[in-house]
Scaffold this active site. Structure first.
Site, short mmCIF file in Angstrom:
data_model
loop_
_atom_site.label_atom_id
_atom_site.label_comp_id
_atom_site.label_asym_id
_atom_site.label_seq_id
_atom_site.Cartn_x
_atom_site.Cartn_y
_atom_site.Cartn_z
N LYS A 128 0.83 -1.20 0.00
CA LYS A 128 0.00 0.00 0.00
C LYS A 128 0.87 1.26 0.00
O LYS A 128 0.66 2.18 -0.80
CB LYS A 128 -0.93 0.02 1.21
CG LYS A 128 -1.89 1.21 1.23
CD LYS A 128 -2.67 1.27 2.53
CE LYS A 128 -1.81 1.74 3.67
NZ LYS A 128 -2.58 1.96 4.93
N ASP A 186 -6.39 1.31 0.79
CA ASP A 186 -6.52 1.36 2.24
C ASP A 186 -7.97 1.02 2.60
O ASP A 186 -8.74 0.59 1.75
CB ASP A 186 -6.11 2.74 2.77
CG ASP A 186 -7.04 3.87 2.32
OD1 ASP A 186 -8.00 3.60 1.54
OD2 ASP A 186 -6.82 5.02 2.73
#
Length: 228
Positions: free
Chosen positions: A121, A139
């Protein structure tokens, strides 16, 4: 509505409304953004923006951060989540930048993930924000909003990432990440989505399959009670 049509309407809406959407983290260079994103894991951008000015002033370069101990860094970041681990990650990251990457933040996602504290991420955030790469960081906001809208049925962050990258026009992927985050942060919130102020309910699978039917049933019951 087909999936293709939903994507087209999603892109058209946000391209008009938020063409220049960007991260709410404050930074002035890739190194600072990397620090901020590492710190932001399970923490709010607002909190990170409160503590990074002093941190950035004290450690302006990878070399300045690499030469200190995690205990010293801890003093600057004690108010964020998991400060002990993050202090170690920051010092380790700075050392690797200094020794392996000539003090430059790499653009390649695989190279970024070699850095301590940098998962997929975080690597996608750096690649997309700094280098405008067609990378999608997933996220909790992106995961929730993309599924609610019907842009994906992905059950994992990686599945959602792949679906979004596959179906979004390549040139908007880096900014679409921010569209989804900001929409999730301020409108399509986790517990009580603000459907009453949302401008894209017409393309939202969650609204049309769950919220709208419940609203119609409630209105029908109220009308029935009034007649009685």
């Amino acid at each position: 509505m087909t999936k293709k049509e939903r994507y087209q309407l999603f892109v058209a809406h946000f391209s008009a409304k938020q063409p220049d959407a960007e991260t709410e983290l404050h930074y002035h260079n890739p190194f600072q953004l990397l620090i901020a994103v590492i710190l932001s894991a399970q923490c709010t951008d607002k909190r990170i923006n409160m503590i990074t000015p002093a941190l950035f002033q004290r450690f302006p370069t990878p070399a300045s951060l690499a030469e200190v101990t995690p205990d010293l860094v801890f003093d600057y970041i004690r108010s964020v989540s998991y400060p002990n681990n993050k202090a170690k990650h920051l010092v380790g990251m700075a050392n690797m930048l200094l020794n392996d990457f000539n003090s430059e933040v790499p653009s390649d996602i695989d190279e970024l993930q070699k850095l301590p504290g940098v998962g997929r991420k975080t690597a996608n955030v750096i690649a997309s924000v700094v280098y405008n790469a067609p990378a999608m960081a997933v996220d909790t906001h992106v995961f929730r909003v993309a599924n609610r809208l019907g842009l994906t049925n992905g059950k994992t962050p990686l599945a959602v990432e792949k679906d979004l990258v596959k179906n979004l026009p390549q040139e908007v992927i880096h900014v679409a990440h921010h569209w989804l985050i900001l929409h999730g942060r301020y409108v399509c919130v986790a517990r009580s989505p603000k459907c009453n102020i949302c401008e894209i309910t017409h393309i939202c699978r969650y609204f049309n399959k769950i919220v709208l039917p419940a609203k119609l049933i409630s209105e029908s019951k109220n009308q029935h009670m009034i007649k009685l």
